[in-house]
Design a protein around this motif. Structure first.
Motif, PDB file in Angstrom:
ATOM      1  N   LYS A  79      12.657 -26.611  49.341  1.00 27.50           N
ATOM      2  CA  LYS A  79      12.997 -28.021  49.578  1.00 27.50           C
ATOM      3  C   LYS A  79      13.881 -28.566  48.468  1.00 27.50           C
ATOM      4  O   LYS A  79      14.929 -29.178  48.725  1.00 27.50           O
ATOM      5  N   THR A  80      13.445 -28.342  47.240  1.00 24.94           N
ATOM      6  CA  THR A  80      14.221 -28.845  46.103  1.00 24.94           C
ATOM      7  C   THR A  80      15.609 -28.214  46.067  1.00 24.94           C
ATOM      8  O   THR A  80      16.616 -28.894  45.866  1.00 24.94           O
ATOM      9  N   THR A  81      15.648 -26.902  46.316  1.00 26.67           N
ATOM     10  CA  THR A  81      16.927 -26.201  46.321  1.00 26.67           C
ATOM     11  C   THR A  81      17.870 -26.801  47.368  1.00 26.67           C
ATOM     12  O   THR A  81      19.056 -27.018  47.103  1.00 26.67           O
ATOM     13  N   GLN A 107      12.555 -34.027  41.176  1.00 27.59           N
ATOM     14  CA  GLN A 107      11.127 -33.694  41.160  1.00 27.59           C
ATOM     15  C   GLN A 107      10.552 -33.729  39.755  1.00 27.59           C
ATOM     16  O   GLN A 107       9.467 -34.239  39.534  1.00 27.59           O
TER      17      GLN A 107
HETATM   18  N1  LIG Z   1      17.091 -21.805  39.041  1.00 31.42           N
HETATM   19  C1  LIG Z   1      16.206 -20.984  39.644  1.00 31.42           C
HETATM   20  N2  LIG Z   1      15.867 -19.839  39.046  1.00 31.42           N
HETATM   21  C2  LIG Z   1      14.979 -18.997  39.630  1.00 31.42           C
HETATM   22  N3  LIG Z   1      14.392 -19.244  40.784  1.00 31.42           N
HETATM   23  C3  LIG Z   1      14.684 -20.372  41.423  1.00 31.42           C
HETATM   24  C4  LIG Z   1      15.596 -21.318  40.883  1.00 31.42           C
HETATM   25  N4  LIG Z   1      15.699 -22.344  41.740  1.00 31.42           N
HETATM   26  C5  LIG Z   1      14.861 -22.067  42.743  1.00 31.42           C
HETATM   27  N5  LIG Z   1      14.253 -20.873  42.568  1.00 31.42           N
HETATM   28  C6  LIG Z   1      13.307 -20.230  43.505  1.00 31.42           C
HETATM   29  O1  LIG Z   1      13.614 -20.728  44.765  1.00 31.42           O
HETATM   30  C7  LIG Z   1      12.438 -20.894  45.533  1.00 31.42           C
HETATM   31  C8  LIG Z   1      12.426 -22.288  46.099  1.00 31.42           C
HETATM   32  O2  LIG Z   1      12.220 -23.232  45.066  1.00 31.42           O
HETATM   33  P1  LIG Z   1      12.199 -24.784  45.333  1.00 31.42           P
HETATM   34  O3  LIG Z   1      12.014 -25.435  44.030  1.00 31.42           O
HETATM   35  O4  LIG Z   1      13.404 -25.140  46.113  1.00 31.42           O
HETATM   36  O5  LIG Z   1      10.896 -24.936  46.234  1.00 31.42           O
HETATM   37  P2  LIG Z   1      10.197 -26.262  46.730  1.00 31.42           P
HETATM   38  O6  LIG Z   1      10.115 -26.150  48.206  1.00 31.42           O
HETATM   39  O7  LIG Z   1      10.881 -27.448  46.185  1.00 31.42           O
HETATM   40  O8  LIG Z   1       8.743 -26.121  46.103  1.00 31.42           O
HETATM   41  P3  LIG Z   1       7.715 -27.262  45.577  1.00 31.42           P
HETATM   42  O9  LIG Z   1       6.973 -27.785  46.732  1.00 31.42           O
HETATM   43  O10 LIG Z   1       6.817 -26.497  44.659  1.00 31.42           O
HETATM   44  O11 LIG Z   1       8.520 -28.280  44.857  1.00 31.42           O
HETATM   45  C9  LIG Z   1      11.284 -20.589  44.617  1.00 31.42           C
HETATM   46  O12 LIG Z   1      10.818 -19.290  44.963  1.00 31.42           O
HETATM   47  C10 LIG Z   1      11.871 -20.594  43.245  1.00 31.42           C
HETATM   48  O13 LIG Z   1      11.236 -19.633  42.465  1.00 31.42           O
END
Ligand SMILES: Nc1ncnc2c1ncn2[C@@H]1O[C@H](COP(=O)(O)OP(=O)(O)OP(=O)(O)O)[C@@H](O)[C@H]1O
Ligand SMILES: [Mg+2]
Lengths: 265, 254
Positions: free
Chosen positions: B46-48, B85
């Motif tokens: 999501k964050t990505t 976040q």
């Molecule tokens: N800069 C980075 N370096 C290494 N791994 C990353 C990086 N950015 C994202 N990831 C990986 O990408 C995946 C998705 O991460 P993301 O932060 O987008 O998830 P999320 O859905 O926001 O999770 P949450 O609910 O915990 O916030 C994870 O497996 C994370 O380890």
């Protein structure tokens, strides 16, 4: 104490010192908050390389110091943005590379004498009227730009990504900030010396941060600390014939320790 | 709705990091005045995804358009308010009062040489009032609690008077009463002022009535165009390991 102002060179030294104290402390606030402290150390050695080239080629070393420091600043920013290479290691390599080259150039050029020493540790005897003009002109430009973009620099220091997504030209301003810092460091090299200038940039801000007050007050406290240190350091330097950079830095350190004690909780 | 220009137009977006696929082949549009909720498991991307929308992360494949323009040609960023976040994780010794921080929300819209204008101050004041932090104005951010800090970050985003609000779990650590107020505020911003909202949250049940669409992100995206028909969404979401029963249960409480 005031009789020291009867000497022209002391008047020049104080004018230069005051300008440098203002520039170093204000830019230093952003440098510290931006976590750029090590960059200052590296740039001051690149400036020294510029001095070496200037000494050997026999033109005003202040100019070549400005050029070399600027070039190094841009190289650092380029490496950072193009290769995400921004580690202590890169800065350390650039620092020692510059210092080694400076020493080699100066010894090959047969200029390895007191004058390089004075650029390492600062000398109040060495400030010429020409230097004052260069310091004043570049100093005014740097200060103007720092103040003009201070809100943006502050935002970027706090949160670079949110600053970027709100429309602030972060890449341009990062480059501008390191360029300004490079110029200020090069200008300071005569009075404070390349080994000690980054201390004058960093320590007043770190001391001011101990007071835990808002941004404007932090800048003002750091400015006062820098002015006080430069003033007392140069006075000591005059009376005891010591290198001015070293006395200034010791004064800064003393005030820093004082601020730690005052703000102890 | 299909006739208006989408604010975000995302096509075949993928993000691969060190041979690990984080997001694959995501496409969607977000239209003006929509309220979008994004849910998904931790690490689902999501964050990505949101960082790619904002140009903070470069997609491996695909394209993001914003108001019909590529990200590098877009120059109206001031319309976007973003609360990341990790917003509450700032250096505790940073010399900033709460007011200093909220004022940052006005920085990108100021003219060179000018200080905060009267209207700037009004925006800042209103934003602080909405987040109920007026009494904290002169406190140092480093001394605030996590939830208070989070409210400051939201206030900063609101102070920029955004047309689009992008919120990445902004109210983690905020107490229940303030959260309720915050959801009501988002509803009002969306319904009354027509602000487009993209809201990443794990707390989907409470806002289910407010949102227009629900995106479930877990490497792939599932777009629920009608989240009120919870059953189908639920089925789709559960395929990807989302506990959509939350959604269901909350609906019946109301
Ligand atoms: N800069 C980075 N370096 C290494 N791994 C990353 C990086 N950015 C994202 N990831 C990986 O990408 C995946 C998705 O991460 P993301 O932060 O987008 O998830 P999320 O859905 O926001 O999770 P949450 O609910 O915990 O916030 C994870 O497996 C994370 O380890
Ligand atoms: Mg996340």
């Amino acid at each position: 104490m005031l009789e020291m102002f009867e000497y022209d060179f002391m008047q020049r030294a104080f004018i230069a010192g005051i300008i440098i104290a203002i520039l170093a402390s204000i830019s230093g606030t952003f440098v510290v908050l931006r976590r750029y402290s090590l960059i200052g150390e590296t740039l001051s050695h690149s400036a020294l390389l510029g001095v070496a080239v200037g000494l050997v080629a026999e033109f005003n070393p202040l100019w070549s110091a400005v050029l070399f420091a600027l070039f190094a600043a841009w190289l650092i920013e380029y490496l950072r943005s193009a290769f995400s290479l921004y580690s202590d290691a890169v800065l350390a390599i650039l620092l020692s590379g510059s210092l080694a080259s400076a020493v080699i150039i100066v010894s090959l050029g047969g200029a390895f004498n007191n004058s390089l020493f004075s650029y390492l540790f600062g000398s109040i005897l060495a400030v010429s009227s020409d230097d004052i003009v260069v310091i004043a002109v570049f100093g005014a430009i740097s200060l103007f730009l720092l103040l003009l973009f201070s809100k943006e620099f502050y935002f970027i220091a706090y949160d670079e990504e949110v600053a970027k997504t709100s429309g602030i030209k972060v890449d341009f301003l990062n480059l501008l900030l390191v360029s300004i810092v490079a110029i200020i460091i090069a200008l300071s090299i005569r009075v404070v010396g390349s080994l000690l200038i980054s201390a004058l940039m960093i320590i007043p801000t770190i001391a001011a941060l101990q007071f835990r007050v808002g941004f404007l007050k932090t800048v003002l406290i750091s400015l006062c600390i820098a002015l006080l240190s430069v003033f007392s350091g140069m006075t000591l330097s005059f009376h005891f014939s010591l290198p001015s950079g070293a006395t200034i830095v010791l004064c800064v350190l003393f005030i820093f320790i004082l601020s730690l004690v005052i703000n102890r909780r | 709705m299909k006739f208006s220009v989408p604010i975000f137009d995302v096509k075949n977006l993928s993000f691969v990091l060190k041979e690990q696929t984080i997001l694959s082949n995501i496409s969607f549009e977000i239209f003006p005045s929509e309220y979008i909720a994004i849910i998904g498991p931790n690490g689902g991307g999501k964050t990505t995804l949101v960082r790619m929308l904002l140009g903070l992360e470069k997609p491996t494949n695909g394209e993001v358009k914003i108001y019909g323009k590529g990200l590098s040609h877009f120059n109206e960023w001031y319309k976007i308010g973003y609360v990341p976040q990790r917003a509450s994780l700032v250096d505790g010794s940073f010399p900033a009062t709460v007011l200093d921080i909220v004022n940052m929300g006005r920085t990108s819209q100021r003219r060179l040489f000018s200080t905060l204008s009267k209207s700037d101050r009004t925006f800042v004041h209103d934003a602080m009032q909405k987040m109920d932090i007026l009494d904290l104005a002169d406190k140092m951010v480093g001394t605030l609690s996590g939830g208070q800090r989070q409210r400051v970050m939201i206030a900063r985003a609101l102070a920029s008077n955004p047309k689009i609000l992008i919120l990445d779990e902004p109210n983690t650590g905020v107490d229940a009463a303030s959260q309720k107020n915050f959801y009501a505020l988002l509803r009002e911003l969306n319904k009354k002022d027509g602000i487009t909202i993209v809201f990443i949250t794990h707390d989907i049940g409470v806002i289910a009535d407010d949102i227009a669409r629900l995106f479930t992100i877990n490497q792939k995206a599932i777009i629920c165009n009608n989240p009120k028909q919870t059953l189908s969404c639920e089925e789709m979401s559960s395929l990807y390991g989302i506990d959509a029963h939350l959604l269901h249960n909350h609906r019946h409480e109301h």
